[in-house]
Design an enzyme around this catalytic site. Structure first.
Site, PDB file in Angstrom:
ATOM      1  CG  ASP A  29      -1.805  -1.245   1.256  1.00  0.00           C
ATOM      2  OD1 ASP A  29      -2.314  -1.648   0.207  1.00  0.00           O
ATOM      3  OD2 ASP A  29      -1.939  -1.829   2.344  1.00  0.00           O
ATOM      4  CD  GLN A  36       0.721  -8.845  -2.532  1.00  0.00           C
ATOM      5  OE1 GLN A  36       1.476  -9.504  -3.229  1.00  0.00           O
ATOM      6  NE2 GLN A  36      -0.518  -8.610  -2.880  1.00  0.00           N
ATOM      7  N   GLY A  79      -4.456  -4.455  -4.544  1.00  0.00           N
ATOM      8  CA  GLY A  79      -5.571  -3.639  -5.017  1.00  0.00           C
ATOM      9  C   GLY A  79      -5.256  -2.174  -4.890  1.00  0.00           C
ATOM     10  CG  HIS A  80      -3.446   0.031  -7.288  1.00  0.00           C
ATOM     11  ND1 HIS A  80      -2.544  -1.000  -7.347  1.00  0.00           N
ATOM     12  CD2 HIS A  80      -3.642   0.438  -8.552  1.00  0.00           C
ATOM     13  CE1 HIS A  80      -2.204  -1.191  -8.602  1.00  0.00           C
ATOM     14  NE2 HIS A  80      -2.846  -0.338  -9.351  1.00  0.00           N
ATOM     15  CE  LYS A 123       2.908  -2.334  -4.631  1.00  0.00           C
ATOM     16  NZ  LYS A 123       2.631  -2.101  -3.213  1.00  0.00           N
TER      17      LYS A 123
HETATM   18  P1  IMP Z   1      -2.490 -12.825   1.865  1.00  0.00           P
HETATM   19  O1  IMP Z   1      -1.582 -12.274   0.822  1.00  0.00           O
HETATM   20  O2  IMP Z   1      -3.950 -12.575   1.565  1.00  0.00           O
HETATM   21  O3  IMP Z   1      -2.214 -14.244   2.205  1.00  0.00           O
HETATM   22  O4  IMP Z   1      -2.208 -11.998   3.225  1.00  0.00           O
HETATM   23  C1  IMP Z   1      -0.986 -12.121   3.918  1.00  0.00           C
HETATM   24  C2  IMP Z   1      -0.554 -10.786   4.501  1.00  0.00           C
HETATM   25  O5  IMP Z   1      -0.231  -9.910   3.443  1.00  0.00           O
HETATM   26  C3  IMP Z   1      -1.640 -10.077   5.320  1.00  0.00           C
HETATM   27  O6  IMP Z   1      -1.016  -9.347   6.354  1.00  0.00           O
HETATM   28  C4  IMP Z   1      -2.255  -9.132   4.311  1.00  0.00           C
HETATM   29  O7  IMP Z   1      -2.869  -8.040   4.938  1.00  0.00           O
HETATM   30  C5  IMP Z   1      -1.011  -8.715   3.557  1.00  0.00           C
HETATM   31  N1  IMP Z   1      -1.309  -8.251   2.196  1.00  0.00           N
HETATM   32  C6  IMP Z   1      -1.616  -8.994   1.108  1.00  0.00           C
HETATM   33  N2  IMP Z   1      -1.802  -8.210   0.039  1.00  0.00           N
HETATM   34  C7  IMP Z   1      -1.585  -6.945   0.436  1.00  0.00           C
HETATM   35  C8  IMP Z   1      -1.567  -5.692  -0.241  1.00  0.00           C
HETATM   36  O8  IMP Z   1      -1.792  -5.566  -1.448  1.00  0.00           O
HETATM   37  N3  IMP Z   1      -1.287  -4.597   0.516  1.00  0.00           N
HETATM   38  C9  IMP Z   1      -0.988  -4.691   1.835  1.00  0.00           C
HETATM   39  N4  IMP Z   1      -0.984  -5.847   2.504  1.00  0.00           N
HETATM   40  C10 IMP Z   1      -1.264  -6.963   1.810  1.00  0.00           C
END
Ligand code: IMP
Length: 427
Positions: free
Chosen positions: A16, A227, A43-44, A19
């Site tokens: 977040d 991420q 997501g953005h 990007k």
């Molecule tokens: P997962 O990717 O859904 O398995 O989540 C694992 C961790 O990554 C969690 O702490 C989520 O909140 C974090 N996470 C996954 N995708 C994003 C993102 O796009 N932005 C911020 N945190 C993310």
């Protein structure tokens, strides 16, 4: 100096960082934009021609005519989410035709993956990871177990049938027997996923070959990270991470592009720090200062709507990200969110039980025991919203940027002062 051909743009914190805006801003100069890891956990929203576009799987390049957008083999793709995204983008006026290609060896997220993700998080109670609940982890697990379903296999009914039936047998027994959740009907999933195969048939291809052909033809490729560095499964704050390699190396495996084709790396850094989900966060602000930043910065997850955790800028995190990714320059986003503060602390190192750390300590055991050491900088107390030239930034804001550059020995080449493309200082 000659323009470098290919650029990686990736997050240097816990995701977040903004990007999407930076990729969108730089897009004009590139021919191809490629994702290499993650799925619709990312997501953005991008503001483009006064419209809002929500992007999860598709690179922001899709909003620019004539850019080829690639979804690499390192991704995990929920075909329903992809279809919904395409339809929403089209409804908002985007053109999606030959400009979007999907790797035939990207892995497919099945409904049982999502169900296991949710059930596991629920069962973990306070020990949960705080995932986005999209099935990301279980899909990557099946990839590594060598039983995963590939996007290309959506086009082969016999293979798809065999694999989805096997996946459902195994995952249903875990869902019903271990978690007490309902089973999923393999037949219904197969029918649904065969339909997706038909819909995506013309897009599913060898994206690695395509990327290499583009590079060879002299086209410029931007690699778009999802991420952030500290969510990398190997180098992040494990186990509170996502299940893919978010660092620059993920480009090599997740697209099949060798390191020597990654010519430049830009790290996107938010002017403060946020994270969603559980896990260590040394500079976290649990008081009303954090609430102020959250409100000003509208720090609520785009995918899940969860309020993001807020903290001051952490140079320990950034030094680590620069080291792991070979970051050449920084895009500093959301500077305007800090407009209102008298003082702005920045974490320069951590105090540990037995010394200090200037890079993020690797051991999971001590996560959460690091005490940040702060240098407090003067706030600028005036609006930077929409400022487009570096000289127009208030002196204290320039001092903030300068301090970050000096401490990190890395140039800040872009400063973002608002969500719109034009609200940007390019140095
Ligand atoms: P997962 O990717 O859904 O398995 O989540 C694992 C961790 O990554 C969690 O702490 C989520 O909140 C974090 N996470 C996954 N995708 C994003 C993102 O796009 N932005 C911020 N945190 C993310």
């Amino acid at each position: 100096m000659a323009q470098k051909q290919n650029l990686a743009v990736l997050g240097a914190q816990w995701g977040d960082e903004g990007k999407g805006k930076i990729v969108d801003l730089l897009c004009e100069d590139f021919d191809v934009v490629a994702r290499y890891q993650g799925g619709h956990n990312a997501g953005h929203t991008v503001k483009f021609a006064d419209r809002h576009f929500a992007l999860r799987l598709i690179p922001s390049g899709i909003l620019h005519p004539g850019k080829l957008c690639l979804l690499g083999n390192g991704m995990v793709i929920d075909p329903k989410a992809l279809l919904d995204e395409i339809e929403q983008l089209r409804a908002a006026g985007a053109v999606i035709d030959e400009n979007l290609k999907i790797s035939e060896t990207a892995h497919v997220i099945l409904p049982v993956h999502k169900a296991i993700d949710l059930a596991r998080e629920e069962a973990a109670g306070d020990a949960k990871i705080g995932t986005t609940g999209r099935g990301i982890g279980p899909a990557y697990e099946m990839k590594v177990s060598r039983h995963g379903v590939l996007m290309g296999e959506l086009l082969d009914e016999a293979v798809l049938r065999r694999k989805v039936e096997a996946a459902c047998r195994e995952k249903n027994s875990i869902l019903t027997g271990f978690y007490g959740k309902p089973a999923h009907d393999a037949g219904a999933i197969i029918d649904e996923y065969l339909r997706y195969g038909e819909i995506f048939r013309s897009r599913i291809t060898d994206v690695t070959l395509l990327a290499h052909a583009q590079i060879k033809a002299g086209k410029r490729v931007m690699f778009e990270g999802a991420q952030g560095t500290l969510l990398d499964v190997d180098h992040g704050t494990y186990p509170f991470v996502t299940s893919s390699n978010t660092v620059v190396g993920g480009i090599c495996t997740g697209l099949g592009v060798p390191p020597k084709q990654i010519h430049e790396v830009m790290g996107v850094v938010k002017a403060y720090t946020t994270r969603v989900g559980s896990g260590p966060f040394p500079t976290e602000l649990l008081d009303d200062v954090g609430d102020r930043v959250r409100t000003r910065g509208n720090e609520f997850g785009t995918v899940t709507g969860r309020p993001r955790r807020i903290g001051w800028l952490d140079l320990v995190v950034l030094r680590t990200a620069i080291m792991l990714n070979g970051i050449d320059s920084i895009a500093l986003t959301k500077l305007d969110v800090l407009d209102d503060f008298d003082e702005i602390p920045v974490c320069t190192e951590y105090a540990l039980a037995d010394g200090t750390a200037r890079h993020y300590p690797r051991s999971a055991v001590a996560h959460g025991t690091y005490k940040p050491t702060y240098k407090t900088l003067k706030g600028w107390k005036s609006s930077t919203i929409g400022i487009r030239s570096y000289e127009e930034l208030p002196q204290a804001a320039r001092d903030y940027v300068r301090f970050v550059e000096d401490e990190l020995e890395c140039r800040v080449s872009i400063v973002s002062t608002g969500p719109r493309r034009e609200e940007t200082v390019v140095r």
